[in-house]
Design a protein around this motif. Structure first.
Motif, short mmCIF file in Angstrom:
data_model
loop_
_atom_site.label_atom_id
_atom_site.label_comp_id
_atom_site.label_asym_id
_atom_site.label_seq_id
_atom_site.Cartn_x
_atom_site.Cartn_y
_atom_site.Cartn_z
N ARG A 1 45.24 92.76 55.99
CA ARG A 1 44.46 92.16 57.08
C ARG A 1 44.84 90.70 57.29
NH1 ARG A 1 39.88 95.58 55.15
NH2 ARG A 1 39.23 96.91 56.91
N LEU A 2 45.03 89.98 56.19
CA LEU A 2 45.43 88.58 56.31
C LEU A 2 46.76 88.47 57.05
CD1 LEU A 2 44.89 85.60 55.60
CD2 LEU A 2 46.17 85.97 53.49
N TYR A 3 47.68 89.35 56.75
CA TYR A 3 48.98 89.36 57.43
C TYR A 3 48.79 89.58 58.93
CZ TYR A 3 53.89 90.62 58.32
OH TYR A 3 55.18 90.68 58.79
N GLY A 4 47.96 90.55 59.29
CA GLY A 4 47.70 90.81 60.70
C GLY A 4 47.09 89.61 61.40
N MET A 5 46.16 88.94 60.71
CA MET A 5 45.47 87.81 61.32
C MET A 5 46.39 86.62 61.54
SD MET A 5 41.62 87.87 59.65
CE MET A 5 42.13 87.90 57.93
N VAL A 6 47.20 86.29 60.54
CA VAL A 6 48.07 85.12 60.70
C VAL A 6 49.19 85.41 61.71
CG1 VAL A 6 47.51 84.09 58.48
CG2 VAL A 6 49.42 85.70 58.63
N LYS A 7 49.66 86.65 61.75
CA LYS A 7 50.69 86.99 62.75
C LYS A 7 50.18 86.83 64.17
CE LYS A 7 52.28 91.09 61.89
NZ LYS A 7 53.18 92.26 62.08
N ARG A 8 48.93 87.23 64.38
CA ARG A 8 48.36 87.11 65.74
C ARG A 8 48.04 85.68 66.11
NH1 ARG A 8 45.50 91.52 63.85
NH2 ARG A 8 43.62 90.26 63.54
N ASN A 9 47.97 84.81 65.14
CA ASN A 9 47.51 83.45 65.40
C ASN A 9 48.57 82.39 65.11
OD1 ASN A 9 44.50 83.48 66.19
ND2 ASN A 9 44.62 84.96 64.51
N THR A 10 49.83 82.75 65.36
CA THR A 10 50.91 81.76 65.31
C THR A 10 51.91 82.09 66.40
OG1 THR A 10 52.65 80.73 63.98
CG2 THR A 10 52.23 83.07 63.60
N GLU A 11 52.54 81.05 66.93
CA GLU A 11 53.60 81.23 67.92
C GLU A 11 54.96 80.97 67.30
OE1 GLU A 11 52.73 78.82 71.29
OE2 GLU A 11 50.86 79.89 71.78
N ARG A 12 55.00 80.83 65.96
CA ARG A 12 56.23 80.47 65.27
C ARG A 12 56.64 81.57 64.30
NH1 ARG A 12 53.67 74.58 63.92
NH2 ARG A 12 53.74 73.75 66.03
N PRO A 13 57.88 81.54 63.83
CA PRO A 13 58.29 82.49 62.79
C PRO A 13 57.41 82.34 61.57
CG PRO A 13 60.21 81.36 63.71
CD PRO A 13 59.00 80.65 64.24
N LEU A 14 57.04 83.46 60.97
CA LEU A 14 56.06 83.46 59.88
C LEU A 14 56.63 84.14 58.64
CD1 LEU A 14 53.05 83.14 58.87
CD2 LEU A 14 52.71 85.47 59.72
N ARG A 15 56.31 83.55 57.50
CA ARG A 15 56.61 84.16 56.20
C ARG A 15 55.30 84.20 55.41
NH1 ARG A 15 60.29 81.42 51.35
NH2 ARG A 15 60.52 83.31 50.07
N LEU A 16 54.81 85.39 55.11
CA LEU A 16 53.62 85.53 54.28
C LEU A 16 54.07 86.01 52.90
CD1 LEU A 16 50.56 85.49 53.83
CD2 LEU A 16 50.50 87.86 54.57
N VAL A 17 53.75 85.23 51.89
CA VAL A 17 54.13 85.52 50.51
C VAL A 17 52.87 85.77 49.70
CG1 VAL A 17 55.33 84.68 48.46
CG2 VAL A 17 56.17 84.06 50.74
N CYS A 18 52.82 86.92 49.04
CA CYS A 18 51.67 87.27 48.21
C CYS A 18 52.09 87.30 46.75
CB CYS A 18 51.11 88.64 48.62
SG CYS A 18 49.71 89.17 47.61
N PHE A 19 51.48 86.45 45.94
CA PHE A 19 51.67 86.48 44.49
C PHE A 19 50.63 87.44 43.91
CE2 PHE A 19 53.67 82.57 45.73
CZ PHE A 19 54.76 82.46 44.88
N THR A 20 51.07 88.48 43.24
CA THR A 20 50.14 89.51 42.80
C THR A 20 50.60 90.18 41.52
OG1 THR A 20 48.97 91.52 43.50
CG2 THR A 20 51.26 91.28 44.22
N ASP A 21 49.64 90.80 40.82
CA ASP A 21 49.95 91.61 39.65
C ASP A 21 49.91 93.10 39.99
OD1 ASP A 21 47.25 91.95 40.02
OD2 ASP A 21 46.64 91.24 38.04
N ASP A 22 49.65 93.42 41.27
CA ASP A 22 49.60 94.82 41.70
C ASP A 22 49.94 94.88 43.18
OD1 ASP A 22 49.13 97.46 42.23
OD2 ASP A 22 46.98 97.40 41.83
N SER A 23 51.14 95.31 43.50
CA SER A 23 51.60 95.33 44.88
C SER A 23 51.34 96.67 45.57
CB SER A 23 53.10 95.03 44.93
OG SER A 23 53.84 96.02 44.24
N ASP A 24 50.72 97.60 44.91
CA ASP A 24 50.50 98.92 45.49
C ASP A 24 49.68 98.82 46.78
OD1 ASP A 24 50.70 101.77 45.47
OD2 ASP A 24 48.60 101.86 44.85
N GLY A 25 50.18 99.41 47.87
CA GLY A 25 49.45 99.43 49.13
C GLY A 25 49.70 98.25 50.04
#
Length: 252
Positions: free
Chosen positions: A28-52
């Motif tokens: 959801r965070l990815y969807g929200m930031v993509k809709r709210n920028t007019e620039r190229p976007l890189r979303l990086v998630c630091f996680t211990d569980d990437s499933d899903g």
């Protein structure tokens, strides 16, 4: 930010560990930031569980857990992001918690006060004390190493002295900058009407707001439905919120 040296790509980072928030929050965070920028976007998630976690989101491993057990689920665990190196990231990054709703342009969060070393939200319950709420903050990788260098030798000493990570960070830096107050609001502190109007009037979204943070309860899905879980009957006399279905229009 120096426009001559910064990448045109805007980098947003988030952290997910443990079981409090699932991969759906990251998506959801990815969807929200993509809709709210007019620039190229890189979303990086630091996680211990990437499933899903959906395609398009960069996944980086959380550092191995070698802190005192008391910190396993505590926000102090994220202090590693202030080390000199953070995986392959460089330049300016915007950190966003998972339990927030993006309702406006994040481009302004990158543009505002470009020379600031560290810019965040003034904490709603500590006005005038120089303490930020670190649901949202912007900094440059490798430029706030004093935070990591102070924390790493004795993490429990810092936790016992400051009790929460945002006070520790702000007191260590000494001088922090804040976004305009109406850009980043707390759902329960800023939008829920004061008692007794909270029983009669639903929270509304101010026009200039770009981020709504959810600290404590209610959670986002509870706020949408108009539920405020409380631990005792007497709190039901004043802790109440009417439904905010408009949140669902953004939280996707």
């Amino acid at each position: 930010m120096n426009s001559q040296t910064e990448s045109p790509v805007q980098t947003v980072i988030c952290l997910k560990w443990g079981t409090r928030y699932g991969s759906d929050y990251v998506n959801r965070l990815y969807g929200m930031v993509k809709r709210n920028t007019e620039r190229p976007l890189r979303l990086v998630c630091f996680t211990d569980d990437s499933d899903g976690i959906q395609e398009g989101i960069e996944i980086k491993p959380m550092p191995p857990f070698d802190l005192p057990e008391k910190m396993r689920s505590h926000p102090f665990r994220r202090m590693f992001i202030f080390a000199e190196q953070l995986n392959d990231l460089q330049g300016t990054v915007l950190h966003l918690d998972l339990d927030l709703v993006v309702t406006g342009s994040i481009d302004k969060l990158f543009n505002f006060n470009p020379d600031s070393r560290f810019i965040t939200i003034e904490n709603w319950t500590q006005k005038g004390q120089g303490i930020g709420n670190m649901s949202v903050f912007r900094y440059r990788i490798g430029e706030l190493t004093e935070v990591w260098e102070r924390f790493r030798p004795d993490p429990m000493a810092m936790m016992n002295l400051y009790h929460n990570s945002q006070t520790f960070v702000c007191r260590t830096l000494g001088d922090v900058d804040f976004y305009p107050a109406n850009w980043c609001l707390s759902f329960k502190h800023s939008l829920v009407p004061k008692w007794p109007l909270n029983f009669l009037v639903s929270p509304k979204l101010p026009e200039e707001t770009k981020i709504i943070a959810f600290t404590g309860q209610p959670d986002i899905n509870e706020a949408i439905r108009g539920e405020w879980p409380v631990s005792s009957n007497w709190k039901k006399l004043y802790k109440h919120v009417r439904p905010s279905p408009w949140l669902a229009d953004h939280w996707r």
